[in-house]
Design an enzyme around this catalytic site. Sequence first.
Site, PDB file in Angstrom:
ATOM      1  CG  ASP A 410      -1.813   1.175   1.331  1.00  0.00           C
ATOM      2  OD1 ASP A 410      -2.690   1.301   0.468  1.00  0.00           O
ATOM      3  OD2 ASP A 410      -1.648   1.992   2.262  1.00  0.00           O
ATOM      4  CD  GLU A 439      -2.311   1.919  -3.536  1.00  0.00           C
ATOM      5  OE1 GLU A 439      -3.404   2.259  -4.007  1.00  0.00           O
ATOM      6  OE2 GLU A 439      -2.028   2.066  -2.337  1.00  0.00           O
TER       7      GLU A 439
END
Length: 721
Positions: A410, A439
């Site tokens: 993340d 990400e």
Amino acid sequence: MTSIKREFSAFLDEMQTITVLLPFHYHGGVSTSFSIMDDNNEPFSKMVILSRIALENKMKYICKLEAEPIIGKQYWIMDEFGGKTDLQIGAVIRTYAFDEAFFYNGSLGFSYLKEKTSFKVWAPTATLVKVKLVPLGSKEPEILEMNRGDKGVWQLTVCRDLEYYQYSYLLCVNLEWREAADPYATAVSMNGEYGTIIDMNKTKTAKPPLPPLEQPTDAIIYETHIRDFSIHPNSGVMNKGAYLGAGELNTRDKDGFPTCLSYVKELGITHIEFLPVHDFEGVNERRPKKEYNWGYNPLHFNAPEGSYSTDPGDPYARIKELKWMIHSIHSQGIRVIIDVVYNHVYIRETSSFEKIVPGYYFRHDQFGIPSNGTGVGNDFASERLMARKYILDSVMYWLNEYQIDGFRFDLMGILDNETMNKVRKAVNSVDPSVIIIGEGWDLNTPLLSRMKANIGNQAQLPGIGQFNDWFRDTIKGSTFNLYDKGYALGNNQYYLTAKKVLAGSIGLEKKEKGLFYSPSQSVNYVESHDNHTLWDKLLVCSSEKTDPIIQRQHRLATVMVLLAQGIPFLHSGQEFFRTKKGIGNSYRSPDEINYLDWDRKSLYSDNVDYIRGMINIRKSHKAFRFSSAELIRKHLRFLPFDNKIIGIILEDVGEFGQWDRLIMIFNPSECQQSVQIPKGVWHVLADENKAGLDAIRVIKHPLITLMPISSYVLVSRFLST
């Protein structure tokens, strides 16, 4: 130890540099000299004032010491008037010299045997550390002092059986006592208040054999949430919303068709990716069904979340049940990816990291203010050696203890390149087939641009995939503008870009123009748990369209995910037009918004069958999933179609599967179109209605009619002469 009333303050900001702050109300903020004393009130070192800087309400003095103070010992600063204050640990902890002096490469946390348990915690700035032991069911704690060892590691061995004991650490830093749970805790009490001592040997499971995974592009990822997966009333699952429910087999909906794990197996995906399963804030484990959260509020990174367990009060239950779920998924030949959130913690000030070594684990700007690139109040300082070690230790713990097959990082752009490359190297030492994706957004954190693990630095991150927002917004339109339509929704302005992303975003003609250096770095998607589902976006931007047209646009976008070069990523339920009733950020919305609606799967079974067929087509031939940019450039070219239709041909690919040539055609137009294809005998595996490995029909003429908003896959066994 009692706290001292501070008339002025002093901070160790470098190994031999002290900053003294004198308020103007204290002797006018003026002192011509300072001295430093040890805890026995003996002079320690000569202290020279280098500079004075007037601030708004105080005078700042930069002072130099001749000798380095010993971090972990108490010192006192005296001014010329006899005033006295303690020397606090300041910005020194964020210096390379501190990192170099105190980096510890050994194990931390607790180590349990029936006859003894050992504790180790890294706390170099603490002057005293104790361990607090609480027997199960008791409110009377036992406090034991720990011993300081090398590199600031405090240790203690208790020679008796401590199984089921809860524990925490008490630390004195800057004359202030703090209580912290162990950041290395692998089992925790209800709601994570304490670490819990257990025997992990009691939770061991054997990993079933899995089908080989030769390269990342062989993966087809299906993202879901433990609770969303089975909480629907008609999921047919007994343990709804729980680890056990996610692993149940042979579950059926009200019409008797497969749901949950059995359905995913039938769909043909290779990897299930779960939103965070580590212990998080946001759901009270004493009443877990009354609250909902995605799980991006990390509390304990190495212990499973309790709200998904059938018994959150039993420290073994959540571990055993999560391991059983993983084993059950593995038994179906499917791999497991977990979403890890090392970029931030829930609340910096109350986190174990901040309590144990204040100021070390979090990134600060040039003024000493905690940075906020994550948008949640703190950024984890992965570039610091012990912070990096923590991430590496945690990843390897999940890999080895829980037999995880992949990690989705993340907000990976908050982390640094070196950390991510070390993660890749460490994981490779155990299993090179483990998927690592993240990400790679470029976030505003005080880390040099060249150091960030973001998309812009993808050349420095081999073996690590990134979510391709270029693909996402090209195919469906801007995620952040509901009214913007992408190529699959009929916007021809995205035509040229759509061709690039379908070819793996690697720069088909000139390498330097590519977003990625390898298709294995491109995670292709049009929706995920974040933001609106594609269906909900379509209901807004295509509101004037009929329902069949909206369904065809949705199908076309999903097919482009599955047939593009790279790693395809599906949001669970995408194949049956998942809706969250227009909610764009459902991180704590109720189950009725977030759950997988298994009735919808039956309602849109034709689309499910079509997507299943496309998955089978992708898996049937390696040319749909090349592992390198070189192979794409060698074999892929675009057909010269007009009217903004995209035609892709993969030629001379017989060595990669049973077909020598493959054609993919994408028609986003609402009009019927005719295009000319290369000569040959072409077997149609997918048209506007069906998709699969059995040929729908055979075409021997070069002209093919395309239905509105449709996709086609044609294959030829032999090259024509």
